[in-house]
Design a protein around this motif. Structure first.
Motif, PDB file in Angstrom:
ATOM      1  N   ALA A  32      -4.649   4.594  -5.005  1.00 23.85           N
ATOM      2  CA  ALA A  32      -3.590   3.758  -4.429  1.00 23.85           C
ATOM      3  C   ALA A  32      -4.162   2.439  -3.917  1.00 23.85           C
ATOM      4  N   LEU A  33      -5.349   2.493  -3.325  1.00 21.94           N
ATOM      5  CA  LEU A  33      -5.987   1.274  -2.816  1.00 21.94           C
ATOM      6  C   LEU A  33      -6.366   0.339  -3.957  1.00 21.94           C
TER       7      LEU A  33
ATOM      8  N   GLN B 136      -7.356   1.024 -12.972  1.00 20.47           N
ATOM      9  CA  GLN B 136      -6.652   1.854 -11.998  1.00 20.47           C
ATOM     10  C   GLN B 136      -5.932   3.011 -12.675  1.00 20.47           C
TER      11      GLN B 136
ATOM     12  N   THR C 141      -3.225  -1.493  -4.997  1.00 20.63           N
ATOM     13  CA  THR C 141      -2.910  -2.523  -4.002  1.00 20.63           C
ATOM     14  C   THR C 141      -3.817  -3.739  -4.172  1.00 20.63           C
ATOM     15  N   THR C 142      -5.104  -3.479  -4.355  1.00 18.16           N
ATOM     16  CA  THR C 142      -6.074  -4.559  -4.518  1.00 18.16           C
ATOM     17  C   THR C 142      -5.781  -5.397  -5.746  1.00 18.16           C
TER      18      THR C 142
ATOM     19  N   PHE D  89       0.827  -1.210   0.000  1.00 19.31           N
ATOM     20  CA  PHE D  89       0.000   0.000   0.000  1.00 19.31           C
ATOM     21  C   PHE D  89       0.859   1.257   0.000  1.00 19.31           C
ATOM     22  N   CYS D  90       1.909   1.276   0.819  1.00 20.80           N
ATOM     23  CA  CYS D  90       2.793   2.449   0.852  1.00 20.80           C
ATOM     24  C   CYS D  90       3.452   2.669  -0.510  1.00 20.80           C
TER      25      CYS D  90
ATOM     26  N   LEU E 251      -6.529   8.518  -2.450  1.00 21.30           N
ATOM     27  CA  LEU E 251      -6.234   7.312  -1.686  1.00 21.30           C
ATOM     28  C   LEU E 251      -6.882   6.101  -2.343  1.00 21.30           C
ATOM     29  N   GLY E 252      -8.054   6.308  -2.941  1.00 22.31           N
ATOM     30  CA  GLY E 252      -8.737   5.221  -3.640  1.00 22.31           C
ATOM     31  C   GLY E 252      -7.945   4.697  -4.815  1.00 22.31           C
TER      32      GLY E 252
ATOM     33  N   SER F  68       2.224   1.705  -3.409  1.00 27.01           N
ATOM     34  CA  SER F  68       1.168   2.151  -4.328  1.00 27.01           C
ATOM     35  C   SER F  68       0.884   3.634  -4.142  1.00 27.01           C
ATOM     36  N   LEU F  69       0.857   4.075  -2.892  1.00 22.48           N
ATOM     37  CA  LEU F  69       0.624   5.495  -2.611  1.00 22.48           C
ATOM     38  C   LEU F  69       1.770   6.340  -3.150  1.00 22.48           C
TER      39      LEU F  69
END
Length: 214
Positions: free
Chosen positions: A88-89, A125, A92-93, A59-60, A85-86, A62-63
């Motif tokens: 980046a999430l 994404q 990650t997903t 996650f970090c 944030l979405g 991706s952000l």
């Protein structure tokens, strides 16, 4: 000839290319390091601790990769707003779903299904990320998102194959350094991470080149 007569145009074009190349290498480096660390943590014997640490790393990373895109094409004053944030999430997903599908179905069929799914998630994404940071160009850059996501998914195939389908290592002859003996050992997963990095560089290079030309 018109470009030669207008050095300002040439200067802007050169700066844009330099920014694009720098951003592409930065994003690829972040993606390769993040996915490589996460994959190395969770692909072997997995525990709750390694899964949580891997999730945090992913996650970090991706952000941070989203931040690189935002800093290149827009601004970062509101990076922590929900939509950003979405993005980046969602990234990650995508990686988590990819690995879960590959493990759940197993074999080459699982790798194929997981890769196709990953490519679709990455394309979505990329489009979401661009909608957040550069909303005026989303429709024009849909094809770029698809091509870039396909390149990144191809890199994921290389990474997965190096861990599951290829099993060899290259060991160099021992090198004596005084009282210490140095042995260099190259594993397939290391080459897989390198291959992933090359595909990631191509994917982000194409993407930044297109979005900065808009």
């Amino acid at each position: 000839m018109s470009v030669i007569r207008q050095p300002g145009v040439l200067g802007r074009t050169t700066r844009r290319r330099v920014v694009g190349v720098t951003a592409a290498f930065s994003a690829a480096a972040v993606e390769t390091t993040t996915v490589g660390l996460w994959f190395g943590l969770v692909v072997g014997s997995r525990s709750t601790v390694t899964a949580l640490v891997g999730l945090g790393v992913l996650f970090c990373g991706s952000l941070l990769r989203t931040s690189v895109f935002g800093a290149t094409v827009g601004e970062l004053e509101t990076l922590l707003e929900p939509r950003r944030l979405g993005a980046a999430l969602a990234l990650t997903t995508g990686w988590i779903v990819w690995l879960l599908l590959a493990e759940g179905i197993d074999g080459r069929a699982g790798a194929l299904v997981a890769t196709i799914t990953l490519g679709a998630i990455l394309a979505a994404q990329f489009s979401l990320e661009q909608h957040v940071f550069q909303p005026w160009s989303v429709e024009r850059e849909a094809l770029t998102s698809i091509v870039s996501s396909a390149l990144l998914a191809a890199g994921a195939v290389v990474l997965l194959s190096s861990a599951w389908f290829v099993d060899w290592s290259l060991v160099a002859p021992p090198l004596s350094l005084g009282v210490t003996t140095l042995v260099i050992r190259i594993e397939t997963i290391q080459l897989g991470v390198l291959g992933f990095g090359l595909f990631a560089t191509l994917a982000h290079q194409r993407r930044f080149q297109r979005v900065l030309d808009v």
